[in-house]
Design a protein around this motif. Sequence first.
Motif, PDB file in Angstrom:
ATOM      1  N   PHE A   9     -18.513   1.722   0.519  1.00 45.66           N
ATOM      2  CA  PHE A   9     -17.294   2.414   0.641  1.00 45.66           C
ATOM      3  C   PHE A   9     -18.360   3.881   0.945  1.00 45.66           C
ATOM      4  O   PHE A   9     -19.385   4.044   0.384  1.00 45.66           O
ATOM      5  CB  PHE A   9     -16.798   2.667  -0.662  1.00 45.66           C
ATOM      6  CG  PHE A   9     -16.012   4.178  -0.829  1.00 45.66           C
ATOM      7  CD1 PHE A   9     -14.694   3.903   0.269  1.00 45.66           C
ATOM      8  CD2 PHE A   9     -15.655   5.095  -1.504  1.00 45.66           C
ATOM      9  CE1 PHE A   9     -13.908   5.079   0.205  1.00 45.66           C
ATOM     10  CE2 PHE A   9     -14.719   5.939  -1.583  1.00 45.66           C
ATOM     11  CZ  PHE A   9     -13.840   5.976  -0.841  1.00 45.66           C
ATOM     12  N   VAL A  66     -10.407   4.811 -10.128  1.00 45.35           N
ATOM     13  CA  VAL A  66      -9.743   4.552  -9.199  1.00 45.35           C
ATOM     14  C   VAL A  66      -8.135   4.047  -9.720  1.00 45.35           C
ATOM     15  O   VAL A  66      -7.979   3.159 -10.441  1.00 45.35           O
ATOM     16  CB  VAL A  66     -10.401   3.448  -8.506  1.00 45.35           C
ATOM     17  CG1 VAL A  66      -9.309   2.949  -7.117  1.00 45.35           C
ATOM     18  CG2 VAL A  66     -11.866   3.921  -7.766  1.00 45.35           C
ATOM     19  N   LEU A 126      -9.831   4.873   4.774  1.00 41.88           N
ATOM     20  CA  LEU A 126      -9.123   4.729   3.545  1.00 41.88           C
ATOM     21  C   LEU A 126      -8.964   6.142   3.059  1.00 41.88           C
ATOM     22  O   LEU A 126      -9.642   7.105   3.162  1.00 41.88           O
ATOM     23  CB  LEU A 126     -10.072   4.013   2.521  1.00 41.88           C
ATOM     24  CG  LEU A 126      -9.953   2.490   2.528  1.00 41.88           C
ATOM     25  CD1 LEU A 126     -11.095   1.811   1.574  1.00 41.88           C
ATOM     26  CD2 LEU A 126      -8.706   1.910   2.387  1.00 41.88           C
ATOM     27  N   THR A 171      -7.781  -3.177  -2.056  1.00 37.98           N
ATOM     28  CA  THR A 171      -7.983  -3.412  -0.479  1.00 37.98           C
ATOM     29  C   THR A 171      -9.141  -4.010  -0.176  1.00 37.98           C
ATOM     30  O   THR A 171     -10.089  -3.744  -0.667  1.00 37.98           O
ATOM     31  CB  THR A 171      -7.775  -2.047   0.127  1.00 37.98           C
ATOM     32  OG1 THR A 171      -7.816  -2.214   1.587  1.00 37.98           O
ATOM     33  CG2 THR A 171      -8.776  -0.836  -0.330  1.00 37.98           C
ATOM     34  N   THR A 190      -8.435   9.010  -7.290  1.00 34.57           N
ATOM     35  CA  THR A 190      -8.876   8.551  -8.661  1.00 34.57           C
ATOM     36  C   THR A 190      -8.150   9.666  -9.503  1.00 34.57           C
ATOM     37  O   THR A 190      -7.934  10.821  -9.189  1.00 34.57           O
ATOM     38  CB  THR A 190     -10.587   8.463  -8.913  1.00 34.57           C
ATOM     39  OG1 THR A 190     -10.831   9.901  -8.903  1.00 34.57           O
ATOM     40  CG2 THR A 190     -11.083   8.008  -7.540  1.00 34.57           C
ATOM     41  N   ASN A 202     -14.338   3.772   6.576  1.00 32.69           N
ATOM     42  CA  ASN A 202     -13.471   2.552   6.031  1.00 32.69           C
ATOM     43  C   ASN A 202     -12.017   2.916   6.333  1.00 32.69           C
ATOM     44  O   ASN A 202     -10.887   1.857   6.012  1.00 32.69           O
ATOM     45  CB  ASN A 202     -13.538   2.650   4.381  1.00 32.69           C
ATOM     46  CG  ASN A 202     -15.004   2.531   4.091  1.00 32.69           C
ATOM     47  OD1 ASN A 202     -15.474   3.288   3.593  1.00 32.69           O
ATOM     48  ND2 ASN A 202     -15.537   1.198   4.044  1.00 32.69           N
ATOM     49  N   GLN A 246      -5.500   4.501  -6.816  1.00 35.35           N
ATOM     50  CA  GLN A 246      -5.047   3.948  -5.357  1.00 35.35           C
ATOM     51  C   GLN A 246      -6.271   3.917  -4.415  1.00 35.35           C
ATOM     52  O   GLN A 246      -6.950   4.549  -4.479  1.00 35.35           O
ATOM     53  CB  GLN A 246      -3.974   4.935  -5.114  1.00 35.35           C
ATOM     54  CG  GLN A 246      -2.784   4.902  -5.997  1.00 35.35           C
ATOM     55  CD  GLN A 246      -1.552   5.905  -5.424  1.00 35.35           C
ATOM     56  OE1 GLN A 246      -1.629   7.071  -5.479  1.00 35.35           O
ATOM     57  NE2 GLN A 246      -0.411   5.219  -4.928  1.00 35.35           N
ATOM     58  N   ALA A 247      -5.668   2.886  -3.362  1.00 34.12           N
ATOM     59  CA  ALA A 247      -6.452   2.739  -2.299  1.00 34.12           C
ATOM     60  C   ALA A 247      -5.672   2.604  -1.037  1.00 34.12           C
ATOM     61  O   ALA A 247      -5.390   1.489  -0.814  1.00 34.12           O
ATOM     62  CB  ALA A 247      -7.754   1.912  -2.304  1.00 34.12           C
ATOM     63  N   VAL A 297      -8.565   7.284  -1.082  1.00 33.52           N
ATOM     64  CA  VAL A 297      -8.649   6.702  -2.349  1.00 33.52           C
ATOM     65  C   VAL A 297      -8.459   7.949  -3.194  1.00 33.52           C
ATOM     66  O   VAL A 297      -8.920   8.987  -3.127  1.00 33.52           O
ATOM     67  CB  VAL A 297     -10.106   6.304  -2.651  1.00 33.52           C
ATOM     68  CG1 VAL A 297     -10.339   5.773  -4.135  1.00 33.52           C
ATOM     69  CG2 VAL A 297     -10.491   4.849  -1.912  1.00 33.52           C
ATOM     70  N   GLN A 323       1.026  -1.190   0.234  1.00 35.95           N
ATOM     71  CA  GLN A 323       0.047   0.206  -0.101  1.00 35.95           C
ATOM     72  C   GLN A 323       0.786   1.198  -0.232  1.00 35.95           C
ATOM     73  O   GLN A 323       1.593   1.159   0.957  1.00 35.95           O
ATOM     74  CB  GLN A 323      -0.911  -0.087   1.300  1.00 35.95           C
ATOM     75  CG  GLN A 323      -1.748  -1.140   1.147  1.00 35.95           C
ATOM     76  CD  GLN A 323      -2.768  -1.361  -0.133  1.00 35.95           C
ATOM     77  OE1 GLN A 323      -3.122  -0.328  -0.169  1.00 35.95           O
ATOM     78  NE2 GLN A 323      -3.189  -2.683  -0.299  1.00 35.95           N
ATOM     79  N   ILE A 353     -11.715  -0.268  -5.968  1.00 34.02           N
ATOM     80  CA  ILE A 353     -11.141  -0.181  -4.629  1.00 34.02           C
ATOM     81  C   ILE A 353     -10.976  -1.362  -4.022  1.00 34.02           C
ATOM     82  O   ILE A 353      -9.925  -1.753  -3.496  1.00 34.02           O
ATOM     83  CB  ILE A 353     -12.211   0.717  -3.797  1.00 34.02           C
ATOM     84  CG1 ILE A 353     -12.523   2.144  -4.200  1.00 34.02           C
ATOM     85  CG2 ILE A 353     -11.414   0.947  -2.284  1.00 34.02           C
ATOM     86  CD1 ILE A 353     -13.482   3.139  -3.554  1.00 34.02           C
ATOM     87  N   LYS A 354     -11.921  -2.201  -3.898  1.00 32.00           N
ATOM     88  CA  LYS A 354     -11.891  -3.568  -3.376  1.00 32.00           C
ATOM     89  C   LYS A 354     -10.622  -4.437  -3.971  1.00 32.00           C
ATOM     90  O   LYS A 354     -10.047  -5.286  -3.085  1.00 32.00           O
ATOM     91  CB  LYS A 354     -13.142  -4.154  -3.387  1.00 32.00           C
ATOM     92  CG  LYS A 354     -13.017  -5.687  -2.313  1.00 32.00           C
ATOM     93  CD  LYS A 354     -14.635  -6.286  -2.443  1.00 32.00           C
ATOM     94  CE  LYS A 354     -14.767  -7.539  -1.609  1.00 32.00           C
ATOM     95  NZ  LYS A 354     -15.903  -7.825  -1.136  1.00 32.00           N
TER      96      LYS A 354
END
Length: 273
Positions: free
Chosen positions: A193, A226, A216, A186, A220, A214, A228-229, A218, A17, A182-183
């Motif tokens: 979300f 998207v 998180l 991660t 985009t 979450n 990165q997450a 994110v 990550q 996203i899933k």
Amino acid sequence: MLILIGTGCTNSHENEQTLKDYNLESPEKFFMPESLFEVSGIAFNKGSNDTIYAVQDEEGRLFRLSLGVKKQLNSKFGKKGDYEDLAIANDRVVILKSNGTMYSFPMDEAVFPEADSVQEWKKILPKGEYESMYADEATDNIFVLCKNCPDDDSKKSVTGYEFHLGDSSAVKNSFQINVKDIKALTGKVERGFRPSGLAQNPLTKDWYIISAVNKLLVVTDNKWKVQQAVPLNGNKFTQPEGIAFDAAGNLYISNEGDDFAEGNILKFKKLGL
């Protein structure tokens, strides 16, 4: 440049990550005054970090302060309520209530104890819960993300809405963020979300979306695809509700306080500056 920021999640979706251009392990921390214990949204005017503007989710007041100085001034614009985010564009401030109602007034009224020319915009957005908003200085377009909307399945997609500051009577465009993307990065979105803050990087035009639920961040591209997450460390990000960039591309994330800590704003310098 990629910076390792932690081990992330430990399931089958585990990847390295990272967050491009920012080291989330080394923030500069600014504690908020007691009146901003529940800071819920932050913004700069024209990217200037001399003054940061903020709202909290109980009082209808626009707060302004200098980072590192625990003294604030404020301007009343509405009654007590659940105010979640704010945006500033072309000398107007817009404040978002959790039910989708918005309030707008000229920035030059932010220096008075109470704003006089407040406009209230109702029923622009579909029924739902909203916490994220951004205003584009170049176009006067305002972007709002659903946190929890009846028409969304937040395990599959999150809907966003775009309208023009000069025509607040109707939404001009809607768009989706694919939660499955996203899933894929991660596994922390099993229950959907739930965005709590939105900002656009002035240098790359990428969108940065935080979620307190979450934990998180994110990222985009400018078309909402998207990229990165990144999991957020709960020890640093107690309840990340607000996000903003200054003109130099430095990143700021605000956190509500808890039983052990005051509300704060974390500054992450753009790497290479």
